[in-house]
Design an enzyme around this catalytic site. Structure first.
Site, PDB file in Angstrom:
ATOM      1  N   GLU A  83       7.915 -50.604  51.190  1.00  0.00           N
ATOM      2  CA  GLU A  83       8.526 -51.906  51.479  1.00  0.00           C
ATOM      3  C   GLU A  83       9.083 -52.433  50.167  1.00  0.00           C
ATOM      4  O   GLU A  83       8.342 -52.543  49.186  1.00  0.00           O
ATOM      5  CB  GLU A  83       7.479 -52.887  52.016  1.00  0.00           C
ATOM      6  CG  GLU A  83       6.840 -52.468  53.332  1.00  0.00           C
ATOM      7  CD  GLU A  83       7.811 -52.476  54.501  1.00  0.00           C
ATOM      8  OE1 GLU A  83       8.889 -53.098  54.382  1.00  0.00           O
ATOM      9  OE2 GLU A  83       7.497 -51.850  55.514  1.00  0.00           O
TER      10      GLU A  83
ATOM     11  N   CYS B 183       9.165 -61.357  48.423  1.00  0.00           N
ATOM     12  CA  CYS B 183      10.277 -60.504  48.844  1.00  0.00           C
ATOM     13  C   CYS B 183      11.128 -61.233  49.880  1.00  0.00           C
ATOM     14  O   CYS B 183      12.309 -60.984  50.023  1.00  0.00           O
ATOM     15  CB  CYS B 183       9.747 -59.201  49.421  1.00  0.00           C
ATOM     16  SG  CYS B 183       8.506 -59.471  50.687  1.00  0.00           S
TER      17      CYS B 183
HETATM   18  P1  NDP Z   1       7.058 -53.616  40.884  1.00  0.00           P
HETATM   19  O1  NDP Z   1       7.928 -52.661  41.571  1.00  0.00           O
HETATM   20  O2  NDP Z   1       7.345 -53.955  39.481  1.00  0.00           O
HETATM   21  O3  NDP Z   1       5.546 -53.066  40.898  1.00  0.00           O
HETATM   22  C1  NDP Z   1       4.918 -52.699  42.097  1.00  0.00           C
HETATM   23  C2  NDP Z   1       3.801 -51.727  41.770  1.00  0.00           C
HETATM   24  O4  NDP Z   1       4.377 -50.511  41.289  1.00  0.00           O
HETATM   25  C3  NDP Z   1       2.864 -52.212  40.678  1.00  0.00           C
HETATM   26  O5  NDP Z   1       1.562 -51.789  40.953  1.00  0.00           O
HETATM   27  C4  NDP Z   1       3.425 -51.503  39.451  1.00  0.00           C
HETATM   28  O6  NDP Z   1       2.508 -51.372  38.405  1.00  0.00           O
HETATM   29  C5  NDP Z   1       3.774 -50.164  40.054  1.00  0.00           C
HETATM   30  N1  NDP Z   1       4.708 -49.363  39.264  1.00  0.00           N
HETATM   31  C6  NDP Z   1       5.565 -49.765  38.293  1.00  0.00           C
HETATM   32  N2  NDP Z   1       6.272 -48.701  37.819  1.00  0.00           N
HETATM   33  C7  NDP Z   1       5.857 -47.622  38.507  1.00  0.00           C
HETATM   34  C8  NDP Z   1       6.211 -46.243  38.496  1.00  0.00           C
HETATM   35  N3  NDP Z   1       7.146 -45.768  37.671  1.00  0.00           N
HETATM   36  N4  NDP Z   1       5.609 -45.408  39.354  1.00  0.00           N
HETATM   37  C9  NDP Z   1       4.670 -45.861  40.228  1.00  0.00           C
HETATM   38  N5  NDP Z   1       4.270 -47.176  40.272  1.00  0.00           N
HETATM   39  C10 NDP Z   1       4.864 -48.030  39.434  1.00  0.00           C
HETATM   40  O7  NDP Z   1       6.979 -54.930  41.792  1.00  0.00           O
HETATM   41  P2  NDP Z   1       6.214 -56.307  41.542  1.00  0.00           P
HETATM   42  O8  NDP Z   1       4.743 -56.102  41.469  1.00  0.00           O
HETATM   43  O9  NDP Z   1       6.877 -57.040  40.433  1.00  0.00           O
HETATM   44  O10 NDP Z   1       6.505 -57.046  42.934  1.00  0.00           O
HETATM   45  C11 NDP Z   1       7.717 -57.626  43.180  1.00  0.00           C
HETATM   46  C12 NDP Z   1       8.623 -56.745  44.010  1.00  0.00           C
HETATM   47  O11 NDP Z   1       7.953 -56.364  45.202  1.00  0.00           O
HETATM   48  C13 NDP Z   1       9.876 -57.459  44.460  1.00  0.00           C
HETATM   49  O12 NDP Z   1      10.978 -56.600  44.362  1.00  0.00           O
HETATM   50  C14 NDP Z   1       9.576 -57.788  45.924  1.00  0.00           C
HETATM   51  O13 NDP Z   1      10.724 -57.991  46.707  1.00  0.00           O
HETATM   52  C15 NDP Z   1       8.778 -56.608  46.329  1.00  0.00           C
HETATM   53  N6  NDP Z   1       7.955 -56.901  47.504  1.00  0.00           N
HETATM   54  C16 NDP Z   1       8.365 -56.429  48.732  1.00  0.00           C
HETATM   55  C17 NDP Z   1       7.654 -56.759  49.877  1.00  0.00           C
HETATM   56  C18 NDP Z   1       8.064 -56.254  51.222  1.00  0.00           C
HETATM   57  O14 NDP Z   1       7.246 -56.317  52.151  1.00  0.00           O
HETATM   58  N7  NDP Z   1       9.273 -55.752  51.400  1.00  0.00           N
HETATM   59  C19 NDP Z   1       6.483 -57.640  49.802  1.00  0.00           C
HETATM   60  C20 NDP Z   1       6.133 -58.039  48.472  1.00  0.00           C
HETATM   61  C21 NDP Z   1       6.854 -57.683  47.373  1.00  0.00           C
HETATM   62  P3  NDP Z   1       2.454 -52.463  37.207  1.00  0.00           P
HETATM   63  O15 NDP Z   1       2.111 -53.757  37.821  1.00  0.00           O
HETATM   64  O16 NDP Z   1       1.371 -51.912  36.359  1.00  0.00           O
HETATM   65  O17 NDP Z   1       3.797 -52.449  36.566  1.00  0.00           O
END
Ligand code: NDP
Length: 531
Positions: free
Chosen positions: A290, A324
């Site tokens: 998502e 999101c």
């Molecule tokens: P990120 O994509 O920055 O991070 C999400 C997760 O991925 C975190 O645990 C992060 O770790 C991890 N991560 C980062 N880099 C990598 C990698 N290279 N490989 C694997 N995992 C990785 O998102 P945010 O946490 O900032 O959340 C915001 C985003 O989430 C927005 O774009 C929002 O729209 C989306 N979102 C979508 C939803 C939906 O239902 N469609 C609901 C909620 C949010 P770390 O924190 O350590 O960087």
């Protein structure tokens, strides 16, 4: 499929209906005091049913008050990921053969504990990620709903196994869904219990085992959730928690050869990189992702303008737009544009900005320094290339703790195809655009890579029908004054996105969610009379 009624956990709403809102506030405030007293501890990884220390730790502080240390958390490494995946792989065979009733019972026991600790968990969310009290409790409520709904659906479908009969004499057939193996669960900071719990439950209740990586900003609530599942009886190794960074934990988890599938919620950039990694490595399991949104709202001449203003303000600015589903661009008929804009500015300026724990807070702190930098950057662009009607600055108020507070920002006079109106910013920032009619508004709303949430304000039934028919969006809301585009309840409003907002077209909290965590097997056993 006939929907079966489902009763959501609606803590705040129930207090409101029972006229016990004061009791709600007291319970929350007591919980904040209690949770504060427990903060600042060290938290190891959780692997194979026990704690594992890491060589290094990282510190998490509250976004609303830098003097509040949430805790010190183990900084996992690729070796820790490997150890956790091996534990999950070892636990898989026994877990997948555990009866559905037994699996479901564990999750139902966990629900009781989540309910028992509801206010403590909500207070933890508030302190850790800055979400206000009603939204934090809704985060916990949604987690409870996910556990209850997925338990019910798995049970209602008999574990997704059924007899497909004897198509020709002697051929006895069965059809079933079977788990893949080890799932990596990678969660975002913004719904740190609801989304983490929903994804983990989807993976594990269906018979997979899991390695969970929470966002680096929100590891404490993840620990509490894993503790609750463990106490409820989840066997060792079925769920493992590895805290740490995206590149040091998330990426090795995705790339690990024994990880069969990934369930992810987060940004488009990271989600697509996970899909690409699966393709490059020749992995065949699912990437259930998502992703982000750039959610439009349309306001027509047939709208109740006050409702539209309220819906847009709440959709864009609650939790500082860090959803999101946040409203981020608004297309307003030119005849009501000025009226809408001036009322939106007035409403925006009336919203409470402050720490999550304060009762009046709507616009809570933003999560990290990168968010502050993005805010400064987009406001600078908006000031030079458009018009900022309110907001545009960090909040400099002596009565606020030392945290990341920014003003909710309303912008006009940027073209519809400007980056400010196309890219997801994940901040309290909305652009408003005049349009000449509904057709132009829908075209512009659809002219986006994203297709997560959309809103319409109109009292005209034919406009509403046209919009429902033509809008490219997973979640569609008409005349929702409480929030134009945010908020969804499990079962009634399954949540997910089209286009670059998701990878599967199946929604969390909906009837088609669980089957994604399993693959189909068709079994034929020839016995008795032959053809
Ligand atoms: P990120 O994509 O920055 O991070 C999400 C997760 O991925 C975190 O645990 C992060 O770790 C991890 N991560 C980062 N880099 C990598 C990698 N290279 N490989 C694997 N995992 C990785 O998102 P945010 O946490 O900032 O959340 C915001 C985003 O989430 C927005 O774009 C929002 O729209 C989306 N979102 C979508 C939803 C939906 O239902 N469609 C609901 C909620 C949010 P770390 O924190 O350590 O960087």
């Amino acid at each position: 499929m006939d929907p079966v009624p489902f009763e959501n956990e609606l803590t705040f709403e129930t207090h409101r209906q029972n006229d016990t809102v004061e009791e709600f506030h007291q319970s929350y405030e007591d919980a904040v005091t209690d949770v504060r007293a427990t903060l600042g501890k060290s938290h190891p990884l959780w692997v194979d049913g026990g704690p594992v220390d890491a060589d290094e730790q990282f510190t998490v502080t509250s976004p609303g008050d830098f003097d509040v240390t949430i805790g010190e958390f183990a900084a996992g490494t690729p070796d820790d990921v490997d150890r956790a995946v091996r534990a999950a792989a070892a636990a898989f065979d026994e877990w997948r053969h555990t009866a559905v009733e037994e699996r479901v019972e564990i999750f139902r026991d966990a629900v009781e504990e989540l309910r028992e600790r509801k206010f403590e968990l909500a207070a933890t969310v508030s302190l850790e990620n800055g979400k206000n009290r009603t939204e934090s409790i809704a985060d916990v409520d949604e987690a409870i709903d996910f556990l209850r709904f997925y338990s019910r659906e798995l049970e209602r479908h008999d574990g997704y196994e059924f007899d497909t009969g004897e198509p020709t004499p002697g051929q006895h057939c069965r059809n079933l869904l079977r788990p893949y193996g080890v799932f990596g669960v990678i969660a975002p900071f913004n719904f740190p219990i609801a989304i983490l719990a929903g994804m983990t439950t989807g993976a594990v209740i269906t018979g997979n085992t899991a390695v969970v990586k929470p966002a680096s900003a929100t590891p404490l609530i993840a620990h509490k959730f894993v503790e609750i599942l463990t106490d409820a009886g989840l066997p060792d190794g079925v769920i493992n928690l590895v805290t740490g960074g995206g590149s040091t934990v998330g990426q090795p988890l995705v790339e690990h050869e024994d990880v069969a599938g990934i369930v992810f919620t987060g940004s488009r950039e990271v989600g697509l990189s996970i899909e690409r990694a699966f393709q490059d490595l020749g992995k065949r399991g699912p990437v259930i992702a998502e992703l982000g949104g750039k959610n439009s709202v349309i306001v027509t001449t047939a709208a109740d303008i006050q409702e539209a203003v309220s819906g847009v303000a709440m959709g864009a600015f609650s939790f500082s737009g860090q959803k999101c589903s946040a409203t981020s661009r608004v297309y307003v008929h030119e005849d009501v544009f000025d009226q809408f804009l001036s009322r939106l500015v007035e409403k925006t300026e009336s919203l409470g900005i402050g720490p999550a724990e304060a009762e009046e807070t709507v616009v809570s702190p933003v999560i990290d320094d990168r968010a502050l930098e993005r805010y400064a950057d987009i406001c600078e662009q908006a000031a030079s290339e458009g018009t900022i009607h309110t907001g545009g600055d960090v909040v400099d108020a002596s009565d606020l703790p030392d945290g990341r507070y920014v003003e909710p920002t309303v912008v006009s006079d940027v073209p519809h195809d400007h980056a400010l109106a196309r890219e997801e910013h994940f901040l309290p920032f909305v652009t408003v655009h005049p349009v000449t009619d509904l057709a132009e508004a829908i075209d512009k709303a659809n002219d986006s890579d994203y297709g997560l949430c959309a809103g319409l304000f109109s009292e005209d039934e034919s406009e509403i029908e046209t919009w429902f028919d033509r809008i490219d969006s997973g979640m569609c809301y008409v005349n929702r004054a409480q929030s134009a585009t945010t908020g969804a309840l499990v079962q009634a409003q399954p949540f997910g996105g089209w286009k670059f907002s998701g990878t599967t077209g199946k929604f969390a909290g909906g009837y088609w969610y669980l089957p994604q965590f399993m693959r189909e097997q068709s079994r034929t056993h020839v016995r008795g009379a032959r053809e």
